[in-house]
Design a protein around this motif. Structure first.
Motif, PDB file in Angstrom:
ATOM      1  N   TRP A  50      13.240  19.783  15.881  1.00 35.61           N
ATOM      2  CA  TRP A  50      12.612  18.999  14.799  1.00 35.61           C
ATOM      3  C   TRP A  50      11.125  19.317  14.855  1.00 35.61           C
ATOM      4  O   TRP A  50      10.456  18.983  15.845  1.00 35.61           O
ATOM      5  CB  TRP A  50      12.858  17.500  15.006  1.00 35.61           C
ATOM      6  N   ASP A  51      10.572  19.975  13.839  1.00 38.76           N
ATOM      7  CA  ASP A  51       9.178  20.419  13.951  1.00 38.76           C
ATOM      8  C   ASP A  51       8.203  19.514  13.203  1.00 38.76           C
ATOM      9  O   ASP A  51       7.013  19.798  13.167  1.00 38.76           O
ATOM     10  CB  ASP A  51       9.044  21.870  13.466  1.00 38.76           C
ATOM     11  N   LYS A  52       8.718  18.435  12.645  1.00 36.20           N
ATOM     12  CA  LYS A  52       7.821  17.462  11.989  1.00 36.20           C
ATOM     13  C   LYS A  52       7.429  16.393  13.020  1.00 36.20           C
ATOM     14  O   LYS A  52       7.828  16.456  14.186  1.00 36.20           O
ATOM     15  CB  LYS A  52       8.548  16.852  10.787  1.00 36.20           C
ATOM     16  N   PRO A  53       6.658  15.370  12.599  1.00 37.58           N
ATOM     17  CA  PRO A  53       6.223  14.340  13.556  1.00 37.58           C
ATOM     18  C   PRO A  53       7.370  13.547  14.186  1.00 37.58           C
ATOM     19  O   PRO A  53       8.415  13.341  13.561  1.00 37.58           O
ATOM     20  CB  PRO A  53       5.354  13.406  12.696  1.00 37.58           C
ATOM     21  N   ILE A  54       7.142  13.142  15.424  1.00 33.16           N
ATOM     22  CA  ILE A  54       8.042  12.248  16.152  1.00 33.16           C
ATOM     23  C   ILE A  54       7.220  11.075  16.685  1.00 33.16           C
ATOM     24  O   ILE A  54       6.136  11.278  17.238  1.00 33.16           O
ATOM     25  CB  ILE A  54       8.737  12.948  17.339  1.00 33.16           C
ATOM     26  N   LEU A  55       7.727   9.866  16.482  1.00 33.91           N
ATOM     27  CA  LEU A  55       7.173   8.665  17.122  1.00 33.91           C
ATOM     28  C   LEU A  55       8.138   8.284  18.234  1.00 33.91           C
ATOM     29  O   LEU A  55       9.352   8.217  17.991  1.00 33.91           O
ATOM     30  CB  LEU A  55       7.050   7.527  16.107  1.00 33.91           C
ATOM     31  N   THR A  56       7.632   8.077  19.425  1.00 39.93           N
ATOM     32  CA  THR A  56       8.506   7.612  20.508  1.00 39.93           C
ATOM     33  C   THR A  56       8.157   6.165  20.835  1.00 39.93           C
ATOM     34  O   THR A  56       6.985   5.778  20.787  1.00 39.93           O
ATOM     35  CB  THR A  56       8.317   8.441  21.803  1.00 39.93           C
ATOM     36  N   ASP A  57       9.181   5.390  21.153  1.00 35.12           N
ATOM     37  CA  ASP A  57       8.885   4.031  21.587  1.00 35.12           C
ATOM     38  C   ASP A  57       8.629   4.066  23.088  1.00 35.12           C
ATOM     39  O   ASP A  57       8.799   5.099  23.737  1.00 35.12           O
ATOM     40  CB  ASP A  57      10.021   3.075  21.191  1.00 35.12           C
ATOM     41  N   SER A  58       8.234   2.934  23.650  1.00 37.90           N
ATOM     42  CA  SER A  58       7.770   2.930  25.044  1.00 37.90           C
ATOM     43  C   SER A  58       8.924   2.829  26.034  1.00 37.90           C
ATOM     44  O   SER A  58       8.755   3.098  27.217  1.00 37.90           O
ATOM     45  CB  SER A  58       6.866   1.715  25.271  1.00 37.90           C
ATOM     46  N   GLY A  59      10.085   2.388  25.563  1.00 40.08           N
ATOM     47  CA  GLY A  59      11.216   2.151  26.459  1.00 40.08           C
ATOM     48  C   GLY A  59      11.389   0.687  26.816  1.00 40.08           C
ATOM     49  O   GLY A  59      12.463   0.265  27.236  1.00 40.08           O
ATOM     50  N   ARG A  70       0.854  -1.187   0.000  1.00 37.18           N
ATOM     51  CA  ARG A  70       0.000   0.000   0.000  1.00 37.18           C
ATOM     52  C   ARG A  70       0.885   1.230   0.000  1.00 37.18           C
ATOM     53  O   ARG A  70       1.989   1.233   0.552  1.00 37.18           O
ATOM     54  CB  ARG A  70      -0.829   0.060   1.288  1.00 37.18           C
ATOM     55  N   THR A  71       0.391   2.302  -0.610  1.00 33.89           N
ATOM     56  CA  THR A  71       1.050   3.587  -0.457  1.00 33.89           C
ATOM     57  C   THR A  71      -0.015   4.607  -0.091  1.00 33.89           C
ATOM     58  O   THR A  71      -1.148   4.546  -0.566  1.00 33.89           O
ATOM     59  CB  THR A  71       1.805   4.040  -1.735  1.00 33.89           C
ATOM     60  N   GLY A  72       0.344   5.526   0.854  1.00 34.48           N
ATOM     61  CA  GLY A  72      -0.644   6.489   1.294  1.00 34.48           C
ATOM     62  C   GLY A  72      -0.011   7.592   2.102  1.00 34.48           C
ATOM     63  O   GLY A  72       1.205   7.808   2.028  1.00 34.48           O
ATOM     64  N   VAL A  73      -0.868   8.274   2.864  1.00 34.19           N
ATOM     65  CA  VAL A  73      -0.414   9.405   3.676  1.00 34.19           C
ATOM     66  C   VAL A  73      -1.080   9.324   5.048  1.00 34.19           C
ATOM     67  O   VAL A  73      -2.306   9.175   5.132  1.00 34.19           O
ATOM     68  CB  VAL A  73      -0.794  10.752   3.030  1.00 34.19           C
ATOM     69  N   LEU A  74      -0.274   9.413   6.102  1.00 34.15           N
ATOM     70  CA  LEU A  74      -0.784   9.510   7.469  1.00 34.15           C
ATOM     71  C   LEU A  74      -0.697  10.994   7.832  1.00 34.15           C
ATOM     72  O   LEU A  74       0.404  11.566   7.869  1.00 34.15           O
ATOM     73  CB  LEU A  74       0.066   8.661   8.412  1.00 34.15           C
ATOM     74  N   LYS A  75      -1.851  11.622   8.000  1.00 33.64           N
ATOM     75  CA  LYS A  75      -1.877  13.075   8.175  1.00 33.64           C
ATOM     76  C   LYS A  75      -1.855  13.433   9.654  1.00 33.64           C
ATOM     77  O   LYS A  75      -2.741  13.000  10.404  1.00 33.64           O
ATOM     78  CB  LYS A  75      -3.120  13.656   7.478  1.00 33.64           C
ATOM     79  N   THR A  76      -0.855  14.205  10.086  1.00 36.19           N
ATOM     80  CA  THR A  76      -0.728  14.580  11.492  1.00 36.19           C
ATOM     81  C   THR A  76      -0.678  16.107  11.597  1.00 36.19           C
ATOM     82  O   THR A  76      -0.340  16.787  10.617  1.00 36.19           O
ATOM     83  CB  THR A  76       0.563  14.021  12.128  1.00 36.19           C
ATOM     84  N   PRO A  77      -0.976  16.658  12.787  1.00 28.61           N
ATOM     85  CA  PRO A  77      -0.931  18.119  12.941  1.00 28.61           C
ATOM     86  C   PRO A  77       0.447  18.712  12.623  1.00 28.61           C
ATOM     87  O   PRO A  77       0.541  19.862  12.189  1.00 28.61           O
ATOM     88  CB  PRO A  77      -1.277  18.328  14.414  1.00 28.61           C
ATOM     89  N   ARG A  78       1.503  17.907  12.770  1.00 28.40           N
ATOM     90  CA  ARG A  78       2.855  18.431  12.505  1.00 28.40           C
ATOM     91  C   ARG A  78       3.345  18.096  11.097  1.00 28.40           C
ATOM     92  O   ARG A  78       4.490  18.381  10.753  1.00 28.40           O
ATOM     93  CB  ARG A  78       3.842  17.917  13.555  1.00 28.40           C
ATOM     94  N   GLY A  79       2.469  17.480  10.317  1.00 33.27           N
ATOM     95  CA  GLY A  79       2.883  17.223   8.943  1.00 33.27           C
ATOM     96  C   GLY A  79       2.455  15.851   8.455  1.00 33.27           C
ATOM     97  O   GLY A  79       2.119  14.969   9.249  1.00 33.27           O
TER      98      GLY A  79
END
Ligand SMILES: CNc1nc2cc(C(=O)NN)ccc2[nH]1
Length: 371
Positions: free
Chosen positions: A85-94, A16-25
């Motif tokens: 960094w003003d674009k999206p960030i994903l954080t892992d849980s640790g 699949r190809t697509g776009v995940l739209k977030t408030p930061r981009g």
């Protein structure tokens, strides 16, 4: 309720190809997330990372909670402001890094307790505390549940115990996260290499309901073929209208084969870590720039790339930098490798959109693995 719209623009087989739209981009998928462990993608400025085309980076909760601490990042305005960094960030849980990096760690129904690899201090990570660190203190856009990543190989009974704990922690994570407008929570499928456990894990996650779903517990030593055998069924157990994120993967061939099986998002330290050690990833496979054969090779790594590190520097110069242990070598090769991983995902997005992904997949393997 899905806070981030995920628009699948085209499919080609399971890809699949697509776009995940977030408030930061917007995040274009298939997407590769450079790993920004301690609030930096190692050896790169955020402007270089942006220049490669990366739409999102990963931040590690384990490292940041130990140093400088999540509370200090919060006091300094959150992770985006802290590292610019003003674009999206994903954080892992640790959770994964507690098991792989920290000193003594103890796992109970309630929490993971561990000693810091930095200064030996004692820390407690519960599903609730991980959510607080990620969502409220670091301020990440995509938050990951705390789970248990069972080591490979695992007996089925052991894998079941880990999967069931992770499912209970998924519920606790969702309850702690609550409903938010500008951040989302992803659940994580576990179950090691057992199809029935992966199916059951997915059913439990779907009942709870997440904005995206990760496939965890892979790239833990099982090897490419065993991973692909799990990916033959595991992505399909997850909702097809939400992003599927394969954690910790991987080599370029792993990305291509996982996209072919329905995966949308990836993260891996490989491009930056191998770059720091002189390994350059190219369409023709990996090369070790310390090799004497590059001593007077005036060609760049990729003349067709728009990345200065790939286009403007000779292999001879890059080899010299590594032989002389000059920091610039690590900077340029990290930059090149991240640019290559972004060019690979961009090429896959185009191939899927144009209905020629199978041909791309065959041509890539022939050239990249061809030797
Ligand atoms: C490098 N391999 C690799 N496998 C991973 C698995 C997980 C996971 O299951 N987290 N819950 C996270 C990071 C990983 N990195």
């Amino acid at each position: 309720m899905a806070a981030f719209p995920f628009e699948i623009e085209a499919t080609d087989g399971k890809a699949r190809t697509g776009v995940l739209k977030t408030p930061r981009g917007d995040i274009r998928t298939p997407a590769f997330m450079p790993v920004g462990t301690a609030a930096t993608v190692k050896a790169m400025t955020v402007d270089q990372v942006k220049d490669t085309g990366a739409d999102i980076i990963l931040g590690n909760t384990y490292h940041l909670m130990l140093r400088p601490s999540a509370e200090r990042v919060k006091r300094l305005g959150g992770l985006h402001k802290f590292m610019r960094w003003d674009k999206p960030i994903l954080t892992d849980s640790g959770g994964f890094q507690v098991m792989s990096l920290s000193g003594i760690s103890k796992l109970t129904e309630e929490a993971v307790t561990f000693s810091s690899h930095v200064d030996g201090s004692k820390h407690v990570l519960t599903p609730e505390r991980s959510i607080e660190i990620q969502a409220d203190l670091l301020g990440s856009d995509i938050v990951m549940q705390l789970d248990e990543c069972v080591a490979w190989p695992a007996e089925e009974a052991r894998a079941r115990k880990g999967m069931e704990l992770s499912a209970r922690w998924a519920k606790r994570s969702k309850d702690a996260f609550g409903t938010r407008d500008t951040q989302v929570l992803f659940g994580i499928q576990q179950g090691s290499t057992f199809e029935n456990l992966r199916r059951e894990s997915s059913e439990r996650l779907r009942e709870i309901g997440f904005d995206g779903y990760a496939i965890g517990g892979l790239a833990v030593g099982e090897g490419h073929q065993a991973m692909c055998e799990v990916l033959d069924y595991a992505p399909g157990f997850l909702p097809e209208d939400r992003p599927r994120y394969l954690m910790g993967v991987g080599k370029p061939i792993d990305l291509v084969e996982a996209v072919a099986r329905g995966v949308d998002m990836f993260d891996c330290v490989l491009p930056t870590r191998s770059g720091r050690h002189g390994q350059a990833w190219t369409w023709d496979g990996p090369i070790n720039l310390k090799n004497a054969k590059y001593a007077e090779d005036e060609t760049p790594l990729d003349p067709d790339s728009d990345c200065p590190a790939s286009r403007d520097y000779s292999k001879a110069y890059l080899r010299h930098l590594f032989k002389a242990e000059e920091i610039l070598g690590q900077v340029l090769l990290s930059w090149h490798n991240i640019a290559f991983f972004q060019a690979l995902t961009a090429a896959m997005r185009a191939a899927i959109a144009e209905g020629r992904f199978e041909q791309f997949r065959r041509d890539f393997a022939a050239r990249h693995l061809g030797g």
